[in-house]
Design an enzyme around this catalytic site. Sequence first.
Site, PDB file in Angstrom:
ATOM      1  N   ASP A 120      39.760 142.261  31.265  1.00  0.00           N
ATOM      2  CA  ASP A 120      38.583 141.449  31.576  1.00  0.00           C
ATOM      3  C   ASP A 120      37.722 141.338  30.322  1.00  0.00           C
ATOM      4  O   ASP A 120      36.718 142.031  30.159  1.00  0.00           O
ATOM      5  CB  ASP A 120      37.794 142.046  32.730  1.00  0.00           C
ATOM      6  CG  ASP A 120      36.914 141.001  33.393  1.00  0.00           C
ATOM      7  OD1 ASP A 120      36.802 139.885  32.835  1.00  0.00           O
ATOM      8  OD2 ASP A 120      36.346 141.286  34.447  1.00  0.00           O
ATOM      9  N   TYR A 229      29.408 142.280  40.836  1.00  0.00           N
ATOM     10  CA  TYR A 229      28.381 142.055  41.857  1.00  0.00           C
ATOM     11  C   TYR A 229      27.221 141.251  41.299  1.00  0.00           C
ATOM     12  O   TYR A 229      27.072 141.096  40.083  1.00  0.00           O
ATOM     13  CB  TYR A 229      27.836 143.397  42.387  1.00  0.00           C
ATOM     14  CG  TYR A 229      27.206 144.261  41.328  1.00  0.00           C
ATOM     15  CD1 TYR A 229      25.924 144.007  40.855  1.00  0.00           C
ATOM     16  CD2 TYR A 229      27.899 145.341  40.779  1.00  0.00           C
ATOM     17  CE1 TYR A 229      25.342 144.786  39.868  1.00  0.00           C
ATOM     18  CE2 TYR A 229      27.340 146.136  39.783  1.00  0.00           C
ATOM     19  CZ  TYR A 229      26.057 145.848  39.327  1.00  0.00           C
ATOM     20  OH  TYR A 229      25.493 146.608  38.338  1.00  0.00           O
ATOM     21  N   GLU A 231      23.036 141.509  42.134  1.00  0.00           N
ATOM     22  CA  GLU A 231      22.098 142.344  42.876  1.00  0.00           C
ATOM     23  C   GLU A 231      20.673 141.897  42.649  1.00  0.00           C
ATOM     24  O   GLU A 231      20.321 141.513  41.534  1.00  0.00           O
ATOM     25  CB  GLU A 231      22.175 143.806  42.391  1.00  0.00           C
ATOM     26  CG  GLU A 231      23.125 144.661  43.161  1.00  0.00           C
ATOM     27  CD  GLU A 231      23.102 146.141  42.736  1.00  0.00           C
ATOM     28  OE1 GLU A 231      23.977 146.861  43.217  1.00  0.00           O
ATOM     29  OE2 GLU A 231      22.239 146.570  41.943  1.00  0.00           O
ATOM     30  N   ASN A 355      33.518 144.833  27.348  1.00  0.00           N
ATOM     31  CA  ASN A 355      34.916 144.864  26.909  1.00  0.00           C
ATOM     32  C   ASN A 355      35.086 143.859  25.784  1.00  0.00           C
ATOM     33  O   ASN A 355      35.297 142.671  26.038  1.00  0.00           O
ATOM     34  CB  ASN A 355      35.857 144.430  28.051  1.00  0.00           C
ATOM     35  CG  ASN A 355      35.937 145.430  29.180  1.00  0.00           C
ATOM     36  OD1 ASN A 355      35.432 146.527  29.078  1.00  0.00           O
ATOM     37  ND2 ASN A 355      36.599 145.046  30.248  1.00  0.00           N
ATOM     38  N   HIS A 429      28.495 152.318  29.815  1.00  0.00           N
ATOM     39  CA  HIS A 429      28.397 150.976  30.413  1.00  0.00           C
ATOM     40  C   HIS A 429      28.095 151.009  31.904  1.00  0.00           C
ATOM     41  O   HIS A 429      27.788 149.994  32.506  1.00  0.00           O
ATOM     42  CB  HIS A 429      29.669 150.172  30.153  1.00  0.00           C
ATOM     43  CG  HIS A 429      30.782 150.435  31.116  1.00  0.00           C
ATOM     44  ND1 HIS A 429      31.300 151.676  31.340  1.00  0.00           N
ATOM     45  CD2 HIS A 429      31.481 149.588  31.912  1.00  0.00           C
ATOM     46  CE1 HIS A 429      32.271 151.583  32.235  1.00  0.00           C
ATOM     47  NE2 HIS A 429      32.401 150.347  32.606  1.00  0.00           N
ATOM     48  N   LYS A 505      28.854 141.001  46.883  1.00  0.00           N
ATOM     49  CA  LYS A 505      30.087 141.478  46.239  1.00  0.00           C
ATOM     50  C   LYS A 505      31.314 140.723  46.758  1.00  0.00           C
ATOM     51  O   LYS A 505      31.295 140.131  47.815  1.00  0.00           O
ATOM     52  CB  LYS A 505      30.301 142.954  46.595  1.00  0.00           C
ATOM     53  CG  LYS A 505      29.498 143.913  45.770  1.00  0.00           C
ATOM     54  CD  LYS A 505      29.880 145.333  46.093  1.00  0.00           C
ATOM     55  CE  LYS A 505      31.135 145.748  45.373  1.00  0.00           C
ATOM     56  NZ  LYS A 505      30.976 145.988  43.957  1.00  0.00           N
TER      57      LYS A 505
END
Lengths: 506, 181
Positions: A120, A229, A231, A355, A429, A505
């Site tokens: 990812d 997600y 939030e 990443n 992270h 989610k």
Amino acid sequence: MPGRTFAEEKDYLTKSGAVQYDVAKGFVPNMRVPGRVFVNDDLSGLLFGELEACCDRGSHGGFLPAVKQLANVAALPGIVGRSIALPDVHSGYGFAIGNVAAFDMDDKEAVVSPGGVGFDINCGVRLIRTNLMEKHVAKHKETLAQALFDHIPVGVGSQSLFPVTAKDLDDALREGMDWSLRKKHAWKEDIIHCEENGRMMNADPSKVSQRAKKRGLPQMGTLGAGNHYAEVQVVEEVFDQAAAERMGIGTVGQVCIMIHSGSRGLGHQVATDALTTMERAMKRDAIEVNDRQLACARIASQEGQDYLAAMACAANYAWVNRSTMTWLTRNAFEKLFNQSAEEMDMHLVYDVSHNIAKIEQHEVDGQVRKLLVHRKGATRAFPPHHPMIPPDYQLIGQPVLIGGTMGTSSYVLTGTQKGMEETFGSTCHGAGRAKSRNESRKQLSHTQVLDNLKARGISIRVASPKLVMEEAPESYKDVSAVVETCHEAGISKIAVKLRPIAVIKG
Amino acid sequence: MVDAPESCVAADIEQKASRAGKAGKYSQQAAAYRSEAEGSYNFEYLDHTADVQLHAWGVTLEEALASTALAMYNYMTPLEGLEPEAGEVRTFEAEGHDMDTLVYAFLDELLFTFCTELFVCSSLTVTSLDRENWKVTAQGRGHTFDRMHHASGTEIKAITYSAMQVREEPGDAEIFVIVDI
């Protein structure tokens, strides 16, 4: 050669500070540099637990413990300093998750490894602030969760809400958030508050395969599943008032939105393609690694350069993706609160990558060197006055956004000079997993997990409720222990703690 | 095969097996391993800190490979209750340059088809496995995933080589693959 026992393995690991362990050369074959792990006493349990389980299990099935993966990375050509693990470290594939490693750009042998970036590519987190207060929003919590769920496509098989043509995709891959700005999905201030200004300049869409483009086309502006997600959070506690005010989140009770997502199928396929290509190049260049998932190529080779150009496209895609969801979020808030996003001060506080591999300058053994820093499940955390951070944040250091897990707190930290010296300007992270998905599925029930969240006043919408226990807070390390360890180690500084009030989610 | 670090290699197992007085090298472990099979399928999900390890088996490698594929689909959407008889038939082909790359390429092809066309196989047969040229052909039967009618599992991002194992004995084969969630 007989395998080592757990006790023998532990001899290679020495406690070298209050919250750090050193991994000596010889722990795995061919280590060029030592390893260092930042964990406190509570978090060291998982690290040793994975190793012990591996020693007990033998070679039938199983997986590599994080500390072995970290050491295998230390065996890659061109690595400098140390192979570093941050407090949220756990077993991944190739590199451990929470692993940082830097490779010398001036060393002809030095490599780039897609396994050090992850599938990812540019998975990351962004935080959007508002001037709304919890007391005004509380009664709309359920409506708000539903509105976000209706606006942002989530879960398996979710697709973009607006049509994207092949030309759009190529433009987005090349231009990153500049494309979002042109499409009016981003504000120009957003770009300033994003790592790399939301665009990696070496992106070359012709280096991205048709397979990857085909996967990316229908998914732009989708959240995904797994641990991703969106939030709605509120400022729970302010630890560093000056830094918090600089970021515009200095008032307890203030409402923010955090989005955690990545480059979707496009990035996953770019990494998969590179792995296959590099496998072949490794034979040609006689590069040997300890783990097949650590496939890599010399930075200067065609394969290495092609990967970096494709990775940059995937990174741009991820920024466009998060920008699109920011736009959708602003729209949802505008409709619900009947004010414009500008009136609600819905500015981007910052956007960080988890990443990624980036070319940066760091001091190694007293000399400034150009390095390719791989951060996998780790966040860049540059100190105050660093030229790569926005003018607004020059005095406080780069904001670092640490997403918690469904229902737990999140944190905003700032980068420090010590982090620059110790960890190539990197920090943790997130919470990092502690429990396997399988164990979570067996031990927790989804109704229990959802009831727990409800009892704590958190509104939640999920696409796959039956898998919600995999992402339950019980499955993760304690995010507070993780950020406190980073704070104690001095590699970043805690500024603000956030608490979720609504979660959506996949 | 993936190189395991020396500390975790086979010598260990034999020592342990002999300590326990077991004759069959893998028999006891294999039994423990296969105790969590999902429904009537020949696959299970094993513990992994971050991701999911698929473990599938069969009498032949062809069967084990087909079960690995179903294990992958089942994680994205539960297969139980889907009726493959009424479904559409698809042929899949993949090639590699050794066993691990072949398994990787095959699963990647199925995942790619799922991600781009949302096609889910609820039954699958490996029709040919060429170990000289490392090619595989399979026929799958299934449906197009539809969020209104199919239960959602979670997304699988990619296949990994991490700790990949393909094991064969006469009359038995098994595959371990970690997928990125």
